[in-house]
Design a protein around this motif. Structure first.
Motif, PDB file in Angstrom:
ATOM      1  N   LEU A 125       0.901  -1.213  -0.029  1.00  0.00           N
ATOM      2  CA  LEU A 125       0.069  -0.155  -0.105  1.00  0.00           C
ATOM      3  C   LEU A 125       0.890   1.110   0.036  1.00  0.00           C
ATOM      4  CD1 LEU A 125      -3.069   1.001   0.361  1.00  0.00           C
ATOM      5  CD2 LEU A 125      -2.319   1.219   2.548  1.00  0.00           C
ATOM      6  N   GLU A 126       0.786   2.123  -0.719  1.00  0.00           N
ATOM      7  CA  GLU A 126       1.253   3.456  -1.021  1.00  0.00           C
ATOM      8  C   GLU A 126       0.442   4.452  -0.306  1.00  0.00           C
ATOM      9  OE1 GLU A 126       2.907   6.353  -4.573  1.00  0.00           O
ATOM     10  OE2 GLU A 126       1.941   4.788  -5.294  1.00  0.00           O
ATOM     11  N   LEU A 127       1.212   5.050   0.658  1.00  0.00           N
ATOM     12  CA  LEU A 127       0.399   6.478   1.279  1.00  0.00           C
ATOM     13  C   LEU A 127       0.839   7.860   0.684  1.00  0.00           C
ATOM     14  CD1 LEU A 127       0.357   5.015   5.108  1.00  0.00           C
ATOM     15  CD2 LEU A 127      -1.527   4.800   3.214  1.00  0.00           C
ATOM     16  N   PRO A 128       0.081   8.684   0.724  1.00  0.00           N
ATOM     17  CA  PRO A 128       0.505  10.091  -0.060  1.00  0.00           C
ATOM     18  C   PRO A 128       1.750  10.475   0.654  1.00  0.00           C
ATOM     19  CG  PRO A 128      -1.630  10.094   0.621  1.00  0.00           C
ATOM     20  CD  PRO A 128      -1.040   8.701   1.410  1.00  0.00           C
ATOM     21  N   ASP A 129       2.328  10.055   1.859  1.00  0.00           N
ATOM     22  CA  ASP A 129       3.566  10.740   2.286  1.00  0.00           C
ATOM     23  C   ASP A 129       4.663  10.029   1.834  1.00  0.00           C
ATOM     24  OD1 ASP A 129       3.337   8.494   3.600  1.00  0.00           O
ATOM     25  OD2 ASP A 129       3.432   9.475   5.671  1.00  0.00           O
ATOM     26  N   GLY A 130       4.566   9.053   1.207  1.00  0.00           N
ATOM     27  CA  GLY A 130       5.522   8.173   0.324  1.00  0.00           C
ATOM     28  C   GLY A 130       5.986   6.799   1.351  1.00  0.00           C
ATOM     29  N   THR A 131       5.118   6.749   2.433  1.00  0.00           N
ATOM     30  CA  THR A 131       5.037   5.443   3.214  1.00  0.00           C
ATOM     31  C   THR A 131       4.543   4.210   2.536  1.00  0.00           C
ATOM     32  OG1 THR A 131       5.115   6.794   5.370  1.00  0.00           O
ATOM     33  CG2 THR A 131       4.732   4.164   5.437  1.00  0.00           C
ATOM     34  N   ALA A 132       5.435   3.353   2.686  1.00  0.00           N
ATOM     35  CA  ALA A 132       4.532   1.916   2.002  1.00  0.00           C
ATOM     36  C   ALA A 132       4.502   0.887   2.999  1.00  0.00           C
ATOM     37  CB  ALA A 132       5.752   1.298   0.911  1.00  0.00           C
ATOM     38  N   VAL A 133       3.203   0.122   3.086  1.00  0.00           N
ATOM     39  CA  VAL A 133       3.083  -0.632   4.078  1.00  0.00           C
ATOM     40  C   VAL A 133       3.138  -2.145   3.265  1.00  0.00           C
ATOM     41  CG1 VAL A 133       1.249  -1.490   5.821  1.00  0.00           C
ATOM     42  CG2 VAL A 133       1.079   0.766   5.104  1.00  0.00           C
ATOM     43  N   VAL A 134       3.741  -2.952   3.741  1.00  0.00           N
ATOM     44  CA  VAL A 134       3.844  -4.478   3.162  1.00  0.00           C
ATOM     45  C   VAL A 134       3.742  -5.293   4.611  1.00  0.00           C
ATOM     46  CG1 VAL A 134       5.599  -3.356   1.530  1.00  0.00           C
ATOM     47  CG2 VAL A 134       6.484  -4.500   3.523  1.00  0.00           C
ATOM     48  N   GLU A 135       3.473  -6.354   4.132  1.00  0.00           N
ATOM     49  CA  GLU A 135       3.258  -7.675   5.345  1.00  0.00           C
ATOM     50  C   GLU A 135       3.868  -8.942   4.808  1.00  0.00           C
ATOM     51  OE1 GLU A 135      -1.162  -9.723   4.665  1.00  0.00           O
ATOM     52  OE2 GLU A 135      -1.152  -7.958   5.427  1.00  0.00           O
ATOM     53  N   LEU A 136       4.505  -9.622   5.359  1.00  0.00           N
ATOM     54  CA  LEU A 136       4.818 -11.070   5.332  1.00  0.00           C
ATOM     55  C   LEU A 136       3.937 -11.923   5.189  1.00  0.00           C
ATOM     56  CD1 LEU A 136       7.884 -13.006   7.209  1.00  0.00           C
ATOM     57  CD2 LEU A 136       5.648 -14.037   7.000  1.00  0.00           C
ATOM     58  N   ALA A 137       2.572 -11.692   5.767  1.00  0.00           N
ATOM     59  CA  ALA A 137       1.590 -12.916   5.753  1.00  0.00           C
ATOM     60  C   ALA A 137       1.140 -13.078   4.294  1.00  0.00           C
ATOM     61  CB  ALA A 137       0.332 -12.444   6.540  1.00  0.00           C
ATOM     62  N   SER A 138       0.902 -12.231   3.642  1.00  0.00           N
ATOM     63  CA  SER A 138       0.433 -12.218   2.126  1.00  0.00           C
ATOM     64  C   SER A 138       1.466 -12.961   1.225  1.00  0.00           C
ATOM     65  CB  SER A 138      -0.321 -11.089   1.858  1.00  0.00           C
ATOM     66  OG  SER A 138       0.683 -10.191   1.644  1.00  0.00           O
ATOM     67  N   ALA A 139       2.649 -12.660   1.452  1.00  0.00           N
ATOM     68  CA  ALA A 139       3.764 -12.765   0.494  1.00  0.00           C
ATOM     69  C   ALA A 139       4.397 -14.141   0.744  1.00  0.00           C
ATOM     70  CB  ALA A 139       4.925 -12.035   0.789  1.00  0.00           C
ATOM     71  N   CYS A 140       4.329 -14.619   2.079  1.00  0.00           N
ATOM     72  CA  CYS A 140       4.982 -16.043   2.315  1.00  0.00           C
ATOM     73  C   CYS A 140       4.683 -16.303   3.687  1.00  0.00           C
ATOM     74  CB  CYS A 140       6.671 -16.057   2.386  1.00  0.00           C
ATOM     75  SG  CYS A 140       7.370 -14.571   3.384  1.00  0.00           S
ATOM     76  N   GLY A 141       3.282 -16.135   4.082  1.00  0.00           N
ATOM     77  CA  GLY A 141       2.852 -16.370   5.443  1.00  0.00           C
ATOM     78  C   GLY A 141       2.449 -17.953   5.574  1.00  0.00           C
ATOM     79  N   ILE A 142       2.256 -18.282   6.655  1.00  0.00           N
ATOM     80  CA  ILE A 142       1.657 -19.757   7.189  1.00  0.00           C
ATOM     81  C   ILE A 142       0.350 -20.154   6.321  1.00  0.00           C
ATOM     82  CG2 ILE A 142       0.289 -19.180   9.085  1.00  0.00           C
ATOM     83  CD1 ILE A 142       1.975 -21.684  10.492  1.00  0.00           C
TER      84      ILE A 142
END
Length: 356
Positions: free
Chosen positions: A78-95
């Motif tokens: 997720l790209e936020l307007p201030d340039g912050t990106a939110v990422v998560e392990l769960a959806s990429a390589c989670g259990i």
């Protein structure tokens, strides 16, 4: 009344945004004139990106194809307007992406791929949720995806997962992607070290399917990886996500309590300040909840105004205005198979006990 719904996900059955929506739907059947505000929460685990996306509609979701456990898989950041990106392990390589049997090959390469995509997309700051891990690879896969050289005595890349760590002779971070200018914050709900009786192998290995006979092997390989790095393996949080916390510290990240960090980023304190009632929840409410999980943090922001919904309740709930246990409400089978419907019933039940 103004009612804020700020639950965590019910792991394996409903994401935080779906939990919030179902609770609100049930509440509305009893009290249709109340103002309902949905702020799904997370502590860094499953649903962190989706929760942020609902709480921050000014963000932009980007799909990413990653190396999943059984071939190509889809994740997102997720790209936020201030340039912050939110990422998560769960959806990429989670259990949730792996089968029922424990595998020593489970790794974190997919998380590194999502982080890389966010950096390539111009992210100036990263929030990285690392809950719901399937692996005990010390974050080696993630480091490799970000450009680290983790090689054997012949200079060849090591194999995947914890098993590959035994082959490592060199951990060279010199060609890794640099940290973004705003830094990297790890969202984590545990403070376990990498090694020892409270470490990644001993505590979290069995939760992922490792047998008692597997633990010494997992521990030995993690200790070997740690001997090649510079971060103290007994740093609080280093053992999170099978050692991914340790790997992110190697990169230069900082670790924060996930629920508090997420609440700050989505502005939860300001939202609940004007609420008459706040409804929170999680899949299992037990003695670990008080150690910084979502319901405990939400309750600290709005003392005396918080109601609780949980899949099961195994701890004292006297600090909440009211509490509903889905298993007690509809039975275990229905709570698991028809979670959304059970949550709607729970929302209506809480609305009925609220004074008009």
């Amino acid at each position: 009344m103004r009612v804020v719904f700020a639950p965590d996900s019910f792991k394996g059955t409903a994401s935080a945004d779906r939990v919030a929506a179902a609770l609100a739907s049930g509440w509305r059947t009893v009290r249709p004139d109340d103002e309902l505000v949905l702020v799904p929460m997370a502590d860094g685990g499953e649903g962190t990106v989706d929760g942020f996306a609902m709480a921050r509609p000014d963000g932009v979701l980007h799909d990413v194809e990653v190396e999943g456990p059984e071939g190509p898989s889809r994740s997102a950041w997720l790209e936020l307007p201030d340039g912050t990106a939110v990422v998560e392990l769960a959806s990429a390589c989670g259990i949730e992406l792996w089968g029922d049997e424990y595998t020593f090959d489970a790794g974190t390469h997919g998380l590194g791929e999502v982080i890389t995509a966010a950096l390539d997309g111009g992210a100036r700051r990263l929030l990285v949720g690392i809950g719901s891990s399937a692996s005990t690879d010390g974050g080696a896969g993630m480091l490799a995806a970000l450009g680290a050289r983790i090689v054997d005595v012949d200079g060849d890349a090591i194999g995947p997962g914890n098993a590959g760590l035994a082959e490592a002779a060199t951990l060279d971070l010199s060609d890794m992607r640099p940290l973004p200018e705003g830094g990297v914050v790890v969202l984590c709900d545990v403070t376990n070290p990498l090694l020892g009786p409270a470490g990644a192998a001993a505590v979290f290995g069995p939760q992922k399917g490792a047998t008692p006979e597997d633990i010494p092997f997992l521990e030995e390989n993690l200790a070997h990886l740690a001997s090649l790095g510079t971060v103290d393996p007994f740093t609080p949080g280093a053992g999170a996500a099978g050692g991914t916390g340790w790997a992110l510290l190697q990169w230069g990240a900082t670790i924060e309590a996930g629920a508090g960090a997420v609440a700050r980023e989505v502005g939860l304190e300001g939202v609940v300040a004007t609420a008459d009632i706040v409804v929170t929840g999680e899949g299992r409410f037990d003695d670990q909840t008080a150690a910084g999980k979502v319901p405990a943090h939400v309750a600290s922001l709005a003392p005396g105004r918080v109601m609780l919904v949980a899949g099961s309740i195994d701890a004292d709930t006297s600090s909440f205005l009211a509490a509903v246990d889905l298993v007690g409400l509809v039975g275990q089978d229905r709570a698991l198979s028809d979670t959304a419907e059970a949550l709607e019933l729970a929302g209506s039940e809480l609305a009925r006990v609220t004074p008009r």
